[in-house]
Design a protein around this motif. Sequence first.
Motif, PDB file in Angstrom:
ATOM      1  N   ALA A 103       0.855  -1.189   0.000  1.00  0.00           N
ATOM      2  CA  ALA A 103       0.000   0.000   0.000  1.00  0.00           C
ATOM      3  C   ALA A 103       0.887   1.233   0.000  1.00  0.00           C
ATOM      4  CB  ALA A 103      -0.922   0.003   1.216  1.00  0.00           C
ATOM      5  N   TYR A 104       0.387   2.304  -0.606  1.00  0.00           N
ATOM      6  CA  TYR A 104       1.176   3.534  -0.699  1.00  0.00           C
ATOM      7  C   TYR A 104       1.175   4.264   0.637  1.00  0.00           C
ATOM      8  CZ  TYR A 104       2.997   7.938  -2.488  1.00  0.00           C
ATOM      9  OH  TYR A 104       3.763   9.057  -2.709  1.00  0.00           O
ATOM     10  N   SER A 105       2.348   4.652   1.101  1.00  0.00           N
ATOM     11  CA  SER A 105       2.495   5.377   2.359  1.00  0.00           C
ATOM     12  C   SER A 105       2.749   6.848   2.077  1.00  0.00           C
ATOM     13  CB  SER A 105       3.657   4.793   3.179  1.00  0.00           C
ATOM     14  OG  SER A 105       3.945   5.624   4.292  1.00  0.00           O
ATOM     15  N   GLU A 106       1.875   7.704   2.586  1.00  0.00           N
ATOM     16  CA  GLU A 106       2.062   9.140   2.415  1.00  0.00           C
ATOM     17  C   GLU A 106       3.296   9.620   3.174  1.00  0.00           C
ATOM     18  OE1 GLU A 106       0.473  11.023   0.501  1.00  0.00           O
ATOM     19  OE2 GLU A 106      -1.368   9.931  -0.011  1.00  0.00           O
ATOM     20  N   THR A 107       3.626   8.926   4.252  1.00  0.00           N
ATOM     21  CA  THR A 107       4.760   9.334   5.089  1.00  0.00           C
ATOM     22  C   THR A 107       6.086   9.143   4.375  1.00  0.00           C
ATOM     23  OG1 THR A 107       3.515   8.694   7.062  1.00  0.00           O
ATOM     24  CG2 THR A 107       5.900   9.018   7.314  1.00  0.00           C
ATOM     25  N   THR A 108       6.267   7.956   3.793  1.00  0.00           N
ATOM     26  CA  THR A 108       7.534   7.652   3.117  1.00  0.00           C
ATOM     27  C   THR A 108       7.486   7.913   1.621  1.00  0.00           C
ATOM     28  OG1 THR A 108       6.886   5.344   2.774  1.00  0.00           O
ATOM     29  CG2 THR A 108       8.038   5.880   4.841  1.00  0.00           C
ATOM     30  N   ALA A 109       6.281   8.242   1.112  1.00  0.00           N
ATOM     31  CA  ALA A 109       6.090   8.473  -0.327  1.00  0.00           C
ATOM     32  C   ALA A 109       6.567   7.282  -1.142  1.00  0.00           C
ATOM     33  CB  ALA A 109       6.805   9.747  -0.768  1.00  0.00           C
ATOM     34  N   SER A 110       6.252   6.079  -0.642  1.00  0.00           N
ATOM     35  CA  SER A 110       6.633   4.857  -1.343  1.00  0.00           C
ATOM     36  C   SER A 110       5.648   3.752  -0.976  1.00  0.00           C
ATOM     37  CB  SER A 110       8.057   4.439  -0.969  1.00  0.00           C
ATOM     38  OG  SER A 110       8.132   4.151   0.418  1.00  0.00           O
ATOM     39  N   TYR A 111       5.755   2.622  -1.668  1.00  0.00           N
ATOM     40  CA  TYR A 111       4.888   1.483  -1.390  1.00  0.00           C
ATOM     41  C   TYR A 111       5.542   0.580  -0.351  1.00  0.00           C
ATOM     42  CZ  TYR A 111       1.964   2.786  -5.334  1.00  0.00           C
ATOM     43  OH  TYR A 111       1.114   3.455  -6.171  1.00  0.00           O
ATOM     44  N   LEU A 112       4.772   0.210   0.676  1.00  0.00           N
ATOM     45  CA  LEU A 112       5.276  -0.630   1.759  1.00  0.00           C
ATOM     46  C   LEU A 112       4.406  -1.872   1.896  1.00  0.00           C
ATOM     47  CD1 LEU A 112       5.932   2.132   4.465  1.00  0.00           C
ATOM     48  CD2 LEU A 112       7.599   1.097   2.902  1.00  0.00           C
ATOM     49  N   PRO A 113       5.001  -2.997   2.348  1.00  0.00           N
ATOM     50  CA  PRO A 113       4.204  -4.213   2.552  1.00  0.00           C
ATOM     51  C   PRO A 113       3.050  -3.961   3.523  1.00  0.00           C
ATOM     52  CG  PRO A 113       6.547  -4.694   2.672  1.00  0.00           C
ATOM     53  CD  PRO A 113       6.429  -3.199   2.646  1.00  0.00           C
ATOM     54  N   LEU A 114       1.900  -4.484   3.184  1.00  0.00           N
ATOM     55  CA  LEU A 114       0.702  -4.285   3.997  1.00  0.00           C
ATOM     56  C   LEU A 114       0.574  -5.435   4.990  1.00  0.00           C
ATOM     57  CD1 LEU A 114      -1.701  -2.303   4.178  1.00  0.00           C
ATOM     58  CD2 LEU A 114      -2.962  -3.856   2.686  1.00  0.00           C
ATOM     59  N   GLU A 115       0.578  -5.102   6.266  1.00  0.00           N
ATOM     60  CA  GLU A 115       0.440  -6.131   7.294  1.00  0.00           C
ATOM     61  C   GLU A 115      -1.014  -6.586   7.355  1.00  0.00           C
ATOM     62  OE1 GLU A 115       1.901  -4.823  11.013  1.00  0.00           O
ATOM     63  OE2 GLU A 115       3.925  -4.355  10.277  1.00  0.00           O
ATOM     64  N   MET A 116      -1.206  -7.880   7.173  1.00  0.00           N
ATOM     65  CA  MET A 116      -2.554  -8.425   7.144  1.00  0.00           C
ATOM     66  C   MET A 116      -3.080  -8.605   8.568  1.00  0.00           C
ATOM     67  SD  MET A 116      -3.027  -8.438   3.991  1.00  0.00           S
ATOM     68  CE  MET A 116      -4.656  -9.175   4.032  1.00  0.00           C
ATOM     69  N   SER A 117      -4.027  -7.782   8.937  1.00  0.00           N
ATOM     70  CA  SER A 117      -4.670  -7.869  10.251  1.00  0.00           C
ATOM     71  C   SER A 117      -6.163  -8.057  10.042  1.00  0.00           C
ATOM     72  CB  SER A 117      -4.400  -6.602  11.060  1.00  0.00           C
ATOM     73  OG  SER A 117      -4.942  -5.474  10.397  1.00  0.00           O
ATOM     74  N   GLU A 118      -6.876  -8.237  11.118  1.00  0.00           N
ATOM     75  CA  GLU A 118      -8.325  -8.440  11.013  1.00  0.00           C
ATOM     76  C   GLU A 118      -9.006  -7.218  10.417  1.00  0.00           C
ATOM     77  OE1 GLU A 118     -12.181  -9.470  13.867  1.00  0.00           O
ATOM     78  OE2 GLU A 118     -10.132  -9.699  14.639  1.00  0.00           O
ATOM     79  N   SER A 119      -8.515  -6.035  10.800  1.00  0.00           N
ATOM     80  CA  SER A 119      -9.118  -4.807  10.273  1.00  0.00           C
ATOM     81  C   SER A 119      -8.855  -4.660   8.780  1.00  0.00           C
ATOM     82  CB  SER A 119      -8.573  -3.592  11.028  1.00  0.00           C
ATOM     83  OG  SER A 119      -7.160  -3.501  10.875  1.00  0.00           O
ATOM     84  N   VAL A 120      -7.680  -5.093   8.354  1.00  0.00           N
ATOM     85  CA  VAL A 120      -7.353  -5.012   6.930  1.00  0.00           C
ATOM     86  C   VAL A 120      -8.191  -6.001   6.139  1.00  0.00           C
ATOM     87  CG1 VAL A 120      -5.542  -5.413   5.220  1.00  0.00           C
ATOM     88  CG2 VAL A 120      -5.018  -4.152   7.314  1.00  0.00           C
ATOM     89  N   GLU A 121      -8.360  -7.206   6.678  1.00  0.00           N
ATOM     90  CA  GLU A 121      -9.115  -8.237   5.974  1.00  0.00           C
ATOM     91  C   GLU A 121     -10.584  -7.864   5.803  1.00  0.00           C
ATOM     92  OE1 GLU A 121      -8.536 -11.921   7.922  1.00  0.00           O
ATOM     93  OE2 GLU A 121      -6.444 -12.130   7.294  1.00  0.00           O
ATOM     94  N   THR A 122     -11.103  -7.057   6.717  1.00  0.00           N
ATOM     95  CA  THR A 122     -12.506  -6.647   6.616  1.00  0.00           C
ATOM     96  C   THR A 122     -12.676  -5.307   5.909  1.00  0.00           C
ATOM     97  OG1 THR A 122     -12.358  -5.626   8.821  1.00  0.00           O
ATOM     98  CG2 THR A 122     -13.134  -7.921   8.697  1.00  0.00           C
ATOM     99  N   ASP A 123     -11.557  -4.690   5.530  1.00  0.00           N
ATOM    100  CA  ASP A 123     -11.616  -3.393   4.845  1.00  0.00           C
ATOM    101  C   ASP A 123     -12.067  -3.614   3.400  1.00  0.00           C
ATOM    102  OD1 ASP A 123     -11.244  -0.933   3.659  1.00  0.00           O
ATOM    103  OD2 ASP A 123      -9.328  -0.543   4.656  1.00  0.00           O
ATOM    104  N   TRP A 165       8.791   3.213 -16.172  1.00  0.00           N
ATOM    105  CA  TRP A 165       8.088   3.769 -15.019  1.00  0.00           C
ATOM    106  C   TRP A 165       8.058   2.764 -13.868  1.00  0.00           C
ATOM    107  CZ3 TRP A 165       3.234   2.281 -12.882  1.00  0.00           C
ATOM    108  CH2 TRP A 165       2.776   3.134 -11.876  1.00  0.00           C
ATOM    109  N   LEU A 166       7.824   1.491 -14.186  1.00  0.00           N
ATOM    110  CA  LEU A 166       7.797   0.465 -13.145  1.00  0.00           C
ATOM    111  C   LEU A 166       9.164   0.318 -12.485  1.00  0.00           C
ATOM    112  CD1 LEU A 166       5.606  -2.239 -14.915  1.00  0.00           C
ATOM    113  CD2 LEU A 166       4.988  -0.892 -12.906  1.00  0.00           C
ATOM    114  N   ARG A 167      10.221   0.435 -13.285  1.00  0.00           N
ATOM    115  CA  ARG A 167      11.570   0.365 -12.709  1.00  0.00           C
ATOM    116  C   ARG A 167      11.787   1.495 -11.714  1.00  0.00           C
ATOM    117  NH1 ARG A 167      13.350  -1.896 -17.704  1.00  0.00           N
ATOM    118  NH2 ARG A 167      13.424   0.145 -18.682  1.00  0.00           N
ATOM    119  N   SER A 168      11.265   2.686 -12.067  1.00  0.00           N
ATOM    120  CA  SER A 168      11.427   3.825 -11.160  1.00  0.00           C
ATOM    121  C   SER A 168      10.610   3.641  -9.884  1.00  0.00           C
ATOM    122  CB  SER A 168      11.014   5.121 -11.868  1.00  0.00           C
ATOM    123  OG  SER A 168       9.613   5.149 -12.095  1.00  0.00           O
ATOM    124  N   MET A 169       9.517   2.892  -9.979  1.00  0.00           N
ATOM    125  CA  MET A 169       8.664   2.674  -8.815  1.00  0.00           C
ATOM    126  C   MET A 169       9.217   1.583  -7.901  1.00  0.00           C
ATOM    127  SD  MET A 169       6.182   4.829  -9.002  1.00  0.00           S
ATOM    128  CE  MET A 169       5.050   4.141  -7.807  1.00  0.00           C
TER     129      MET A 169
END
Length: 242
Positions: free
Chosen positions: A3-23, A64-68
């Motif tokens: 998921a994209y992080s506004e803080t780091t301005a990059s994509y970070l692994p999304l931790e799968m939690s109960e709240s995420v699974e129901t989102d 573009w994907l390489r830059s990402m």
Amino acid sequence: MEAYSETTASYLPLEMSESVETDPTVPAFSKISLPAKITLTAHLDKERPLSEPRWVKSGDVQEWLRSMFGRMFWVAGDAAEGWEKKIEVADPDPAPTIWTILEAWAQNSTVGQLTERQRFLRTHMTETDNILEILLRLVRGERATTQPTPAVAAPNIAGPLLSALSPGAAHGAQQTHVSLAVLAIFRIAVEYAKKASPENGKNEVEERAGEIIRSLPQHLLYKSLDGIFKEWKMEKKGGGGK
């Protein structure tokens, strides 16, 4: 999943939690049995559209994907069989060529009339040697005038320099030792390319030479084309006119 992080301005692994699974905004990819066929639906925001990325026009989505994701990810081969290599732009703009520059010059130059410049392209600039003349004029240091740089006398030209000069070349009389040397290098490239690929070698060298010329600063290209056009126009008028 990332998921994209506004803080780091990059994509970070999304931790799968109960709240995420129901989102409802997070696709339940982790629960899908593979192989699976997935349809993604994208909605365009017509009121606040994003600017069109450059890769949409060029078709170079891989760049573009390489830059990402980072170059090392690409080089390591992690994307070899993944979705990244399967994305392609269906209808990109044609890649620019030397004719992109020529047509832009015809539209923007202030020398002569538009119809004259277009006729000049159709009749004079279709020859490869005349395309090369764009570079050769700059090599000779000529300005965009109708007074060409004094050429070397024919008896002073010999060997590879003499063979580089095509019989009846439109700009042959204007060449100097240095510009003929550049032309000779081009002839050598064509010679070896034809040996390596008899059918396509010559065309490939001409295309690559066009790319090199196209990469020069626009103001130099336009200055050179203005000069060639003025000489062509004077020749058509029998040496008269302004």
